[in-house]
Motif scaffolding. Sequence first.
Motif, PDB file in Angstrom:
ATOM      1  N   HIS A 183       0.845  -1.245  -0.019  1.00 44.67           N
ATOM      2  CA  HIS A 183      -0.143  -0.002  -0.116  1.00 44.67           C
ATOM      3  C   HIS A 183       0.889   1.313   0.163  1.00 44.67           C
ATOM      4  CE1 HIS A 183      -3.003  -2.848   0.969  1.00 44.67           C
ATOM      5  NE2 HIS A 183      -4.055  -2.026   0.805  1.00 44.67           N
ATOM      6  N   THR A 294      -4.313  12.695  -6.131  1.00 48.33           N
ATOM      7  CA  THR A 294      -2.935  12.090  -6.252  1.00 48.33           C
ATOM      8  C   THR A 294      -2.274  13.266  -6.808  1.00 48.33           C
ATOM      9  OG1 THR A 294      -3.540  10.200  -6.474  1.00 48.33           O
ATOM     10  CG2 THR A 294      -1.694  10.742  -7.640  1.00 48.33           C
ATOM     11  N   PHE A 304      -1.845   4.378  -0.143  1.00 48.23           N
ATOM     12  CA  PHE A 304      -2.867   3.631  -0.643  1.00 48.23           C
ATOM     13  C   PHE A 304      -3.991   3.267   0.814  1.00 48.23           C
ATOM     14  CE2 PHE A 304      -0.975   3.345  -4.633  1.00 48.23           C
ATOM     15  CZ  PHE A 304      -1.993   3.661  -5.535  1.00 48.23           C
ATOM     16  N   GLY A 310     -10.291   0.909  -2.039  1.00 44.21           N
ATOM     17  CA  GLY A 310      -8.784   1.034  -2.035  1.00 44.21           C
ATOM     18  C   GLY A 310      -8.245   2.074  -2.833  1.00 44.21           C
ATOM     19  N   TYR A 311      -9.329   3.301  -3.141  1.00 42.27           N
ATOM     20  CA  TYR A 311      -8.870   4.266  -3.852  1.00 42.27           C
ATOM     21  C   TYR A 311      -9.311   5.345  -3.430  1.00 42.27           C
ATOM     22  CZ  TYR A 311      -6.318   1.696  -7.532  1.00 42.27           C
ATOM     23  OH  TYR A 311      -5.495   0.963  -7.996  1.00 42.27           O
ATOM     24  N   ARG A 557      -9.432   9.268  -4.948  1.00 42.63           N
ATOM     25  CA  ARG A 557      -7.857   9.770  -5.348  1.00 42.63           C
ATOM     26  C   ARG A 557      -7.727  10.039  -6.563  1.00 42.63           C
ATOM     27  NH1 ARG A 557      -3.702   6.300  -2.778  1.00 42.63           N
ATOM     28  NH2 ARG A 557      -2.177   7.128  -4.231  1.00 42.63           N
TER      29      ARG A 557
END
Length: 645
Positions: A183, A294, A304, A310-311, A557
Amino acid sequence: MAILRGIMPLTRMFMMAFTFYSLTCMATAIVDKGKLISLNGVDYLAGGVAVSQLSSSRTLNWNWTLADIVPLTIVRTNATTFTSNELEKSITGFQLSDDVFALGFMEVIYIEHNGDDSDIDHTVDLTSESPGNKLVLTSSNYKDQNPLLVYAKMSQSLPNGPYFLSARTGEIFKAFRVYTDSHFTFTEGAVSDENGGFISLPALTEGAMTKSVAVPSRLYYTPTADKPLAGLRCGVKDIFDLKGLRTSGGNRAFYDLYPERNTTAPSIQRLIDAGAVIVGKMGTVQFANGDNPTADWVDFHCPFNPRGDGYQAPGGSSSGPGAGIAAYDWLDITIGIQVVSRGVFANRPSTGAIGLDHVLPLCKDLDTAGVFSRDAETWSSTIHAWYPNFTNYEKYPERIFYQNASFPDSETEAGSMLEEFVQKVEKFLGSEREYVDIAERWGETHPENAPSNVTDLLNTTYAILTSVGQYRSLALPFYADYAAQNGGRHPFINPGPLKRWQWGQDNGGDASYDVALRNKTIFREWWETNGYGKSNKEACSEGVYIYPYSTGETQYRNVYSDSPTAPPMGFKDGRISNMADVPDFVVPVGEVSYNSTVSLKTEYLPVTMSFVAARGCDLMLANLIRDLQAVEIIKPVNTGSKMYP
């Protein structure tokens, strides 16, 4: 002859070069950073510094291996009779309690007798119990005639667990399991140099652009009164100095400019002295001062967040510690400077809770350091061991301060969850919530020399303190040092901190800092007298102010952000701890569903609650939250996409 004459000068040149090379090598310090070893498909690091050495009165038979480094298991016993059954019980216990130990370490077994000098009777037959075993060593005289058993002496007694042994020298090395930082939460893995400093982890395992992190066996450590945190694996935000490592602050130029630190930050040393094991440095928004994923993360990659799809953004300046503790079972605690909303236990302590020498500053009048964990018991124990100057209170406040405007509608999923939680806290404390309004209370009781609107007082206070404070304490000396070493050039700074520093200078600079600090002091004194942060002799704090820290909102992100223009403005619940120097402890409450635009599935994000108390009441809050977990009002969380799978 003409050919020879042409060769001779070249020969002399070669000999001179060889002599210079030899002399240079003689003066070069060689540091063994350990060896990467794969054992039954799992990666391990054999530490580069020997922790003990074995010697035997007879030559050992190593015909069964071609390797210099072989796996070793140390088993300690007080029994005068040590049988195969006793060994099996020990090994089963190792497997259940440790992620580093594996049966592959039983190629060589060393049985250390901890009792008196009487003989130990070995009846261990490993030929059937452990087909992989090749050699059994014992620390005492033995009666068993089993030819596998060999008497050997260990120069330094070692705890139970897995190790690596040099067949050539007899040196014993700690065994570290090497994990991949999938991550991107670490900037650098680290292992102890066994001399008060750290060595940057050299090992690399498979994984696209990922770091490796090595963790030692849990079997090496036993908590004691002096070392209550023994064996807790700890990741540290990369603004704290660690001896032997560089500090980046999330900036490549800063990392390259300054050498390895010769001192570990006293705050981190205090954790080490209490038994915590530092395993590496973790990601931060640049200089802990504002990057959006980002787009703003130019120098380093944004960690992460494992929650949800996960985003989602990892949240806060302590993005690495927050995401890491939510991602990895092999990590126990992490250290940062701001609370996070990744569905873990996190705190911003009272200002001044711990010294921050050898830590990159954001603002000396605001900076603190907190702990992140996945369960309240570990979290509370760390807080008690880490902060040196607080009084312990076991009695809890009887008042709960609740601001309606802070909470979502109780008809929503998050609102319903928070309402149920508040009701349980009321029942636990034996008290009903008191509805409050901070803005209204301020308007009625504010000091004569302050504006009647609290937002007017504090709108730019945090922005000025952080922007101007860091510009003069970090940016200016960094600029000067970098220019001196790079022909007058200017280092790259991420858009977030660069804009904030410039905004601070454009809005009064040092003069505005003094005004902002005065406004902060006015609010703190009001909060402690006419606000909701009054102290109490029996319970430390007159009451507990609660508010939702996160309600499961998405922050993808991969969404383009506007260019940063200024630091955060205004006044909200999350600024109370900054402005009043009081503790703010965040706990997980539950998780709510959302339809992910990434996975195209239903995912879940954390809902968390903050507990705020009077200044210096950190241990009381730690005890309260520990006890709320004990009665299951609060629950420990898991790693991964969901807190409660």
